[in-house]
Design an enzyme around this catalytic site. Structure first.
Site, PDB file in Angstrom:
ATOM      1  N   TYR A 160       0.832  -1.207   0.000  1.00  0.00           N
ATOM      2  CA  TYR A 160       0.000   0.000   0.000  1.00  0.00           C
ATOM      3  C   TYR A 160       0.870   1.263   0.000  1.00  0.00           C
ATOM      4  O   TYR A 160       0.656   2.181  -0.794  1.00  0.00           O
ATOM      5  CB  TYR A 160      -0.905  -0.051   1.233  1.00  0.00           C
ATOM      6  N   HIS A 163       2.521   1.791  -3.331  1.00  0.00           N
ATOM      7  CA  HIS A 163       1.639   1.786  -4.502  1.00  0.00           C
ATOM      8  C   HIS A 163       1.585   3.190  -5.118  1.00  0.00           C
ATOM      9  O   HIS A 163       1.435   4.175  -4.396  1.00  0.00           O
ATOM     10  CB  HIS A 163       0.232   1.330  -4.089  1.00  0.00           C
TER      11      HIS A 163
END
Length: 192
Positions: A160, A163
């Site tokens: 995450y 990303h």
């Protein structure tokens, strides 16, 4: 009245400690006190001498009166919360924020909307919740907003963070903050 049994066969991951297994079993057993259609719960470890267990080490048996009761149990919030932790585990990513003075409410609303939208673009992010400080203790140290994201693993949080959608959003979001604090943790359920 008849009864319907709900049986779960499980094998815990090697990295799971005995204390974690004990906590999960206690949490599972406590569902009988939280979900009305669940009439009883039993569990045990495999003791078969036939060696046909196919690697399963634990058996969990819940009793219900009807299959409709099982459907109620499966969708009950207490079961959903427990099953998520039981099957996958979870890691919480907490961000405390204080927006800079001069940021308009519309800008704050747009940033919150952008944060919440990350869950639609970054697969390891399972959920996102947020709220404003409402504490009466006055211990917030200036933080005004809390953002809570749920992941299955710490590796999911690493995915995450790196990303591209998160990197792009975080650049804008952090530029509007006066203060920020981030904590990641694995929740432990404490039952009454």
């Amino acid at each position: 009245m008849g009864e319907v049994k709900h049986i779960v066969l499980a094998k815990f991951k090697d990295a799971i400690s005995q204390q974690q297994i004990d906590d999960l079993i206690k949490g599972y057993a406590n569902l009988v006190n939280r979900i009305e259609p669940m009439k009883s719960f039993q569990w045990g470890k495999d003791v078969s001498i036939e060696n046909m267990h196919q690697g399963f080490t634990h058996v969990f048996e819940s009793t219900f009166e009807t299959t409709e009761d099982i459907a109620t149990y499966v969708s009950h919030p207490a079961h959903v919360e427990f099953a998520t932790a039981f099957l996958m585990g979870e890691v919480k990513h907490i961000l405390l924020a204080k927006f800079k003075d001069g940021i308009s409410q519309q800008q704050i609303d747009d940033l919150i909307k952008g944060y919440a939208d990350l869950v639609n673009h970054i697969e390891p992010m399972k959920s996102c919740r947020w709220g404003k400080d409402v504490s009466i203790e006055n211990l917030h140290q200036g933080f005004t907003h809390v953002f809570e994201s749920t992941f299955e693993t710490t590796e999911g949080i690493a995915t995450y963070i790196s990303h591209p959608v998160h990197v792009e959003f975080a650049t804008v979001f952090l530029g509007h903050l006066d203060k920020v604090l981030v904590v990641d943790y694995k929740p432990t359920t404490v039952d009454p």
